[in-house]
Design a protein around this motif. Sequence first.
Motif, PDB file in Angstrom:
ATOM      1  N   GLY A 294       0.783  -1.140   0.097  1.00 59.05           N
ATOM      2  CA  GLY A 294       0.074   0.152  -0.046  1.00 59.05           C
ATOM      3  C   GLY A 294       0.801   1.205   0.086  1.00 59.05           C
ATOM      4  N   ASP A 295       0.193   2.472  -0.115  1.00 59.23           N
ATOM      5  CA  ASP A 295       0.923   3.533  -0.147  1.00 59.23           C
ATOM      6  C   ASP A 295       0.071   4.704  -0.022  1.00 59.23           C
ATOM      7  OD1 ASP A 295       3.060   5.369  -0.322  1.00 59.23           O
ATOM      8  OD2 ASP A 295       3.392   5.023  -2.386  1.00 59.23           O
ATOM      9  N   LEU A 296       0.488   5.960   0.473  1.00 55.56           N
ATOM     10  CA  LEU A 296      -0.133   7.063   0.656  1.00 55.56           C
ATOM     11  C   LEU A 296       0.603   8.044  -0.259  1.00 55.56           C
ATOM     12  CD1 LEU A 296      -0.514   7.549   4.583  1.00 55.56           C
ATOM     13  CD2 LEU A 296      -2.347   6.996   2.857  1.00 55.56           C
TER      14      LEU A 296
ATOM     15  N   PHE B 228      -3.242  -3.077  -1.742  1.00 59.76           N
ATOM     16  CA  PHE B 228      -3.554  -4.067  -2.860  1.00 59.76           C
ATOM     17  C   PHE B 228      -2.801  -5.487  -2.232  1.00 59.76           C
ATOM     18  CE2 PHE B 228      -2.236  -6.241  -6.998  1.00 59.76           C
ATOM     19  CZ  PHE B 228      -3.478  -6.445  -7.553  1.00 59.76           C
ATOM     20  N   ASP B 229      -3.337  -6.584  -2.860  1.00 65.04           N
ATOM     21  CA  ASP B 229      -2.683  -7.909  -2.710  1.00 65.04           C
ATOM     22  C   ASP B 229      -3.066  -8.796  -3.852  1.00 65.04           C
ATOM     23  OD1 ASP B 229      -1.304  -9.986  -0.701  1.00 65.04           O
ATOM     24  OD2 ASP B 229      -2.989 -10.922  -1.416  1.00 65.04           O
TER      25      ASP B 229
ATOM     26  N   ASN C   6      -7.913  -7.685   2.115  1.00 65.91           N
ATOM     27  CA  ASN C   6      -9.108  -7.841   3.323  1.00 65.91           C
ATOM     28  C   ASN C   6      -9.339  -6.524   3.676  1.00 65.91           C
ATOM     29  OD1 ASN C   6      -9.834  -8.379   6.291  1.00 65.91           O
ATOM     30  ND2 ASN C   6     -10.106 -10.435   5.169  1.00 65.91           N
ATOM     31  N   HIS C   7      -8.588  -5.853   4.344  1.00 71.26           N
ATOM     32  CA  HIS C   7      -8.730  -4.465   4.580  1.00 71.26           C
ATOM     33  C   HIS C   7      -7.669  -3.611   4.894  1.00 71.26           C
ATOM     34  CE1 HIS C   7      -8.475  -6.086   8.754  1.00 71.26           C
ATOM     35  NE2 HIS C   7      -8.208  -4.940   9.031  1.00 71.26           N
ATOM     36  N   ALA C   8      -7.607  -2.372   5.110  1.00 71.29           N
ATOM     37  CA  ALA C   8      -6.431  -1.548   5.470  1.00 71.29           C
ATOM     38  C   ALA C   8      -7.116  -0.644   6.534  1.00 71.29           C
ATOM     39  CB  ALA C   8      -5.922  -0.752   4.300  1.00 71.29           C
TER      40      ALA C   8
ATOM     41  N   ALA D  62      -8.515   1.913  -3.933  1.00 69.34           N
ATOM     42  CA  ALA D  62      -8.182   3.010  -3.709  1.00 69.34           C
ATOM     43  C   ALA D  62      -9.099   3.909  -2.744  1.00 69.34           C
ATOM     44  CB  ALA D  62      -8.284   3.962  -5.177  1.00 69.34           C
ATOM     45  N   PHE D  63      -8.503   4.892  -1.830  1.00 69.70           N
ATOM     46  CA  PHE D  63      -9.603   5.294  -0.893  1.00 69.70           C
ATOM     47  C   PHE D  63      -9.137   6.866  -0.611  1.00 69.70           C
ATOM     48  CE2 PHE D  63      -5.799   4.085   1.458  1.00 69.70           C
ATOM     49  CZ  PHE D  63      -5.455   4.910   2.197  1.00 69.70           C
TER      50      PHE D  63
END
Length: 656
Positions: free
Chosen positions: A351-353, A374-375, A381-383, A404-405
């Motif tokens: 993941g990344d910001l 991502f996986d 499952n969740h972040a 993406a969020f």
Amino acid sequence: MNRKLVITFFLIFSSIFIVVYSISTNAAPPPPTPPADENERELIERAVLNAIDGQREYVLGYLVNDIQIADVQLSQDESWGVVYLERIDPQTGEVLPSEPGLAFAQWTGSDWEVTLPTDPGWIDLVRSAPENLLTDEYKISYIEMYQIEILSAQATYSGYLLPWEAGRMVYLSQSTGHDQYIPSGSAHYSFDFYISKTMYQLRASKAGTVWRTRWGVPNGDDSDMGNYIVLKDTSTSPTTYQLYLHLAQNSIPVELRTEGAFVSQGQFIGIADDTGQSTGHHLHFHVHTNPNSYWGTSVDITFDDVDINGGRPRRESDLKYCTRPGDVCNQFRNFYISGNGAPGDTTPPTGDLFEPATGFMANSPSVHVEGWSFDEESGLNHARLIAFYDNAWHEVGDEISNIAFSLDWDMCTSDVPDGPVSLALRVWDNAGNPTLGLPGLTHIIKNYSCVAATPACKPGLDQAGIYSDSDFQGDCQILDLGEYSQLSPNIDNDIESIQVGANVVAELFNHADFTGRSETIIQDESDLEDNPIGVNQITSIKVSAKSMSPAAPVVLISPNNGEQFPSGSSLSFSWRDPGGGTQFQVLINGPDGETSSQWLSTPYWNLAGLQLPAGLYTWKVRARSCTDNSCISPWSESSTLNITAVTTLPSITAPF
């Protein structure tokens, strides 16, 4: 032949300089050495069992028939004995595989004096035991295990699976029962899993990275704690460490002997054996938060494949030790079947910001955050977004299920102080693997002073206010002068902060009848989590005027009345305050007169470097609730203790 003559004979004919123990030259002669035969071992066994029998109700909690002597070892001069204790299943008669208890026996000249793990001075004997009885590594292990712990409410960590392959049945020999042999409480939430006289394969209970390993100790070598692997889990806050102990020699896979190697939940990590301090093949498993040692104070965890006690394995014999606030011991079973299958996905998610950028200056309460997770193998499952402030990582907002969020974080709602704040992600895939490290790590500056929230209730000068949330928020109740054995249903046992008026003190108790753990509050406390009373445990309260003198501390806890200690022992005094006292003073009366402590803010006093000469002593305690001595309680009832002289060899300087 007399020992002194033997030493003199050796010195004269060897022409060596030797100093045999450093004490004053006017010391009494040493006690006679006990005879060297098996009868001495029998006498030691009898003395130890008698000591256990005398303390079983409040130390070991077992009848003598449930305790067996596993081994007795004597020092070279036969003045010391080390005794290893093992437990017997009263139903089957088999030895329950676990860590053995350790007792000491010392020859006094006429009999063997026994010291059990919960006796004062026990840890001093660990440090001073002869090297041929306890190696340095062994001593370090026991010191870590028996490190005194101040008990407090702890978080419960979840997401674990039983640490062996799915479908296999393994037995439980003890969980909270560890407290009988490790009374510090450091292993209260530990588990001992075994198959009688059988080694079995282990799988990771939860994903993590290899943090510490030891694999070279052979079976039967009990000079230290044996082989282990420790997995570091950064997906929790604080970081947790999974300890798998007593593994077979060289059974840890070669690729997992390197710090930082990734381990998936369900991955093979070694074989359960009985290396180190062990009474039979078994796995000792617990989770802790200590980054400085393989061993740390265990934390409460739950297994997803255990269907009782909310995921907590318990054996019925553990019930007597299930005494901490929040302990769950409603159902019992001696065997458990794992649901821990081999992992299909051994790659952690990513993941990344990309917003906010490092160096962003936040001049308003809200910060806009955007990123992705991502996986590729088992799927996302969740972040969770996490933020570092107040010297800890905190989870921010709800779980994120989209790749993406974007979200807006209100820093004032989270009570973030002004200054540097770090942001990062935690991500889990469907195989239970967490991300490694801190993906998306970025650093911003909070440059906005939040307006303090108005308290939900406001107590007067002669009142106290209790709140279900920190910072005086949530459900609340105003208390006038008086005693409250029943609190409002929406706040009973759910108090996290308290305010007190200028003219009153509040005495908090974790039992409904003004008993149990207690604490006197003289000023506002915005978060009781770090206080001795803790959060979400208060069930009765007394509100009284500050001018009233506190009650006497009526319960002296330790040492026990009439207890005996050898001179040189490191002593600690403790007591239970019935409420009202904010400071305490101890008075000791002995052969050389009176000795008193300073006014103490804690209900215990460690004498540290102060050693009491041999003789009979009495001690008592009083309390006060102000500093001008106008509100001092009467003295408590007195308790006695006896310090006995210890004789040692005189110092001899031989001619060169």
